[in-house]
Enzyme design. Sequence first.
Site, PDB file in Angstrom:
ATOM      1  N   ARG A  47       0.853  -1.359  -0.088  1.00 62.21           N
ATOM      2  CA  ARG A  47       0.173  -0.066   0.025  1.00 62.21           C
ATOM      3  C   ARG A  47       1.005   1.207   0.018  1.00 62.21           C
ATOM      4  NH1 ARG A  47       2.014   1.888   3.668  1.00 62.21           N
ATOM      5  NH2 ARG A  47       0.755   3.587   3.851  1.00 62.21           N
ATOM      6  N   GLY A  48       0.241   2.344  -0.066  1.00 55.22           N
ATOM      7  CA  GLY A  48       0.866   3.595  -0.049  1.00 55.22           C
ATOM      8  C   GLY A  48       0.953   3.889  -1.551  1.00 55.22           C
ATOM      9  N   ALA A  49       0.685   5.268  -2.194  1.00 55.71           N
ATOM     10  CA  ALA A  49       0.562   5.777  -3.445  1.00 55.71           C
ATOM     11  C   ALA A  49       1.715   5.258  -4.325  1.00 55.71           C
ATOM     12  CB  ALA A  49       0.198   7.122  -3.584  1.00 55.71           C
ATOM     13  N   ARG A  90      -7.352  -0.342  -6.833  1.00 53.12           N
ATOM     14  CA  ARG A  90      -7.676   0.864  -5.993  1.00 53.12           C
ATOM     15  C   ARG A  90      -7.915   2.327  -6.550  1.00 53.12           C
ATOM     16  NH1 ARG A  90      -4.130   1.486  -0.508  1.00 53.12           N
ATOM     17  NH2 ARG A  90      -6.313   2.335   0.324  1.00 53.12           N
ATOM     18  N   ASP A 237      -2.111  10.904  -1.875  1.00 55.64           N
ATOM     19  CA  ASP A 237      -2.266  10.058  -2.978  1.00 55.64           C
ATOM     20  C   ASP A 237      -2.665  10.631  -4.347  1.00 55.64           C
ATOM     21  OD1 ASP A 237      -3.006   8.429  -0.239  1.00 55.64           O
ATOM     22  OD2 ASP A 237      -3.027   6.772  -1.625  1.00 55.64           O
ATOM     23  N   ASN A 247      -5.872  12.536   0.828  1.00 59.71           N
ATOM     24  CA  ASN A 247      -4.603  11.717   1.791  1.00 59.71           C
ATOM     25  C   ASN A 247      -5.656  10.807   2.622  1.00 59.71           C
ATOM     26  OD1 ASN A 247      -1.939  10.742   2.316  1.00 59.71           O
ATOM     27  ND2 ASN A 247      -2.099  11.775   4.057  1.00 59.71           N
ATOM     28  N   LYS A 248      -4.838  10.041   3.461  1.00 59.76           N
ATOM     29  CA  LYS A 248      -5.587   9.114   4.382  1.00 59.76           C
ATOM     30  C   LYS A 248      -6.667   9.816   5.292  1.00 59.76           C
ATOM     31  CE  LYS A 248      -5.390   5.572   4.647  1.00 59.76           C
ATOM     32  NZ  LYS A 248      -6.414   4.906   3.992  1.00 59.76           N
TER      33      LYS A 248
HETATM   34  O1  MRU Z   1      -4.467   3.247   2.595  1.00 64.39           O
HETATM   35  P1  MRU Z   1      -3.311   3.527   2.425  1.00 64.39           P
HETATM   36  O2  MRU Z   1      -2.461   2.859   3.571  1.00 64.39           O
HETATM   37  O3  MRU Z   1      -2.513   2.869   0.795  1.00 64.39           O
HETATM   38  O4  MRU Z   1      -2.993   5.107   2.422  1.00 64.39           O
HETATM   39  C1  MRU Z   1      -1.590   5.596   2.264  1.00 64.39           C
HETATM   40  C2  MRU Z   1      -1.588   7.064   2.488  1.00 64.39           C
HETATM   41  O5  MRU Z   1      -2.578   7.591   2.593  1.00 64.39           O
HETATM   42  C3  MRU Z   1      -0.338   7.778   2.217  1.00 64.39           C
HETATM   43  O6  MRU Z   1      -0.244   8.878   3.101  1.00 64.39           O
HETATM   44  C4  MRU Z   1      -0.166   7.993   0.866  1.00 64.39           C
HETATM   45  O7  MRU Z   1      -0.476   7.291  -0.021  1.00 64.39           O
HETATM   46  C5  MRU Z   1       1.208   8.603   0.454  1.00 64.39           C
HETATM   47  S1  MRU Z   1       2.316   7.230   0.512  1.00 64.39           S
HETATM   48  C6  MRU Z   1       4.010   8.090   0.334  1.00 64.39           C
END
Ligand code: MRU
Length: 339
Positions: A47-49, A90, A237, A247-248
């Site tokens: 996970r993570g963008a 996603r 994201d 973002n989250k």
């Molecule tokens: O649902 P996730 O864990 O993929 O969410 C991730 C985030 O919101 C991060 O802050 C974002 O992807 C940036 S990662 C460098």
Amino acid sequence: MSVQAIAWSPTGAVRIIDQRALPEARIERDLESAEVVAAAIRTLQVRGAPLIGIAAAMGLVAGTRELRGAPREQFLARLGQLVELLAAARPTAVNLRWALDRMARVAAATPGDGSAIWERLHAEATAIWEEDRAMCRRIGEAGLPLVPDGAKVLTHCNAGALATGGIGTALAPIYLAHEAGRALHVFVDETRPVLQGARLTAWELSHAGIPCTLIVDAAAGSLMRQANVDLVLVGADRIAVNGDFANKIGTYPLAVLARHHGVPFYCAAPSSTIDASLRDGDGIPIEQRSPDEVKTVAGRPVAPAAVAALNPAFDVTPARYVTGYITDRGLRKAPFGED
Ligand code: MRU
């Protein structure tokens, strides 16, 4: 030292750390096909963008290994199907579509049969990963002056090594400040409901020896009121041209709190997170995840089984709350041009 979240396995599969198992166990998994990579993205094993973009690009390569002997048209047709399959895993992080489109363009422009295209795709996926690692370092360098000796930083979710191909985005200036010998302290929002802050950020910072304290999301306001936060650093994201960004979930209220208390609020992201097709944040697709993630903690029910629950995985922070954007092209202000 930060962790490395992704690699090629010796047989050409996509090797990941299964992030669902952290922090109790560090389990590596070799993802052998594009379908398995898509499922790993959907279920937050990876996970993570930036990292899901890299994983998807590598997944295309792993998923077409068997087609190396195929004629060009057959190879490209299957590749097109796998691109759509992975892109649907996603919706919010633009990096996923960005990486897949880049792979598809390279495939179309490469002459020859399946084998020639596959070799080129392997090199391109590796380049996407290496470029991300370099972008993380440049983000770290651009953000380093914002983290002076003694800084108290608050972060949300996980925008670190576990979310990228390198040292992270929001955590990159923190890693470099620590490397430079600066004393700093990171407050980590636990990040309900999936607890990326508690499970991942607290784990990777501790692993790197960076002092941090875990807080419940609701504690951020009082911490700011007590003047215990010098700046907020978060990832993104998807960033619209006007600077609104997704973002989250929980990032937007943090930005409002930061503004109220006069705390600088920075968004850190690579250029691949800017969506030049979106004028503002209203058009960002927000992933809705299962209500079960809200109604359980670590698999145990914490709410009546029949109660309704909402689970948007992301929120949009309007650009007016953002002090600046820490990017691989330096510290920037919105709006963004042709990025
Ligand atoms: O649902 P996730 O864990 O993929 O969410 C991730 C985030 O919101 C991060 O802050 C974002 O992807 C940036 S990662 C460098």
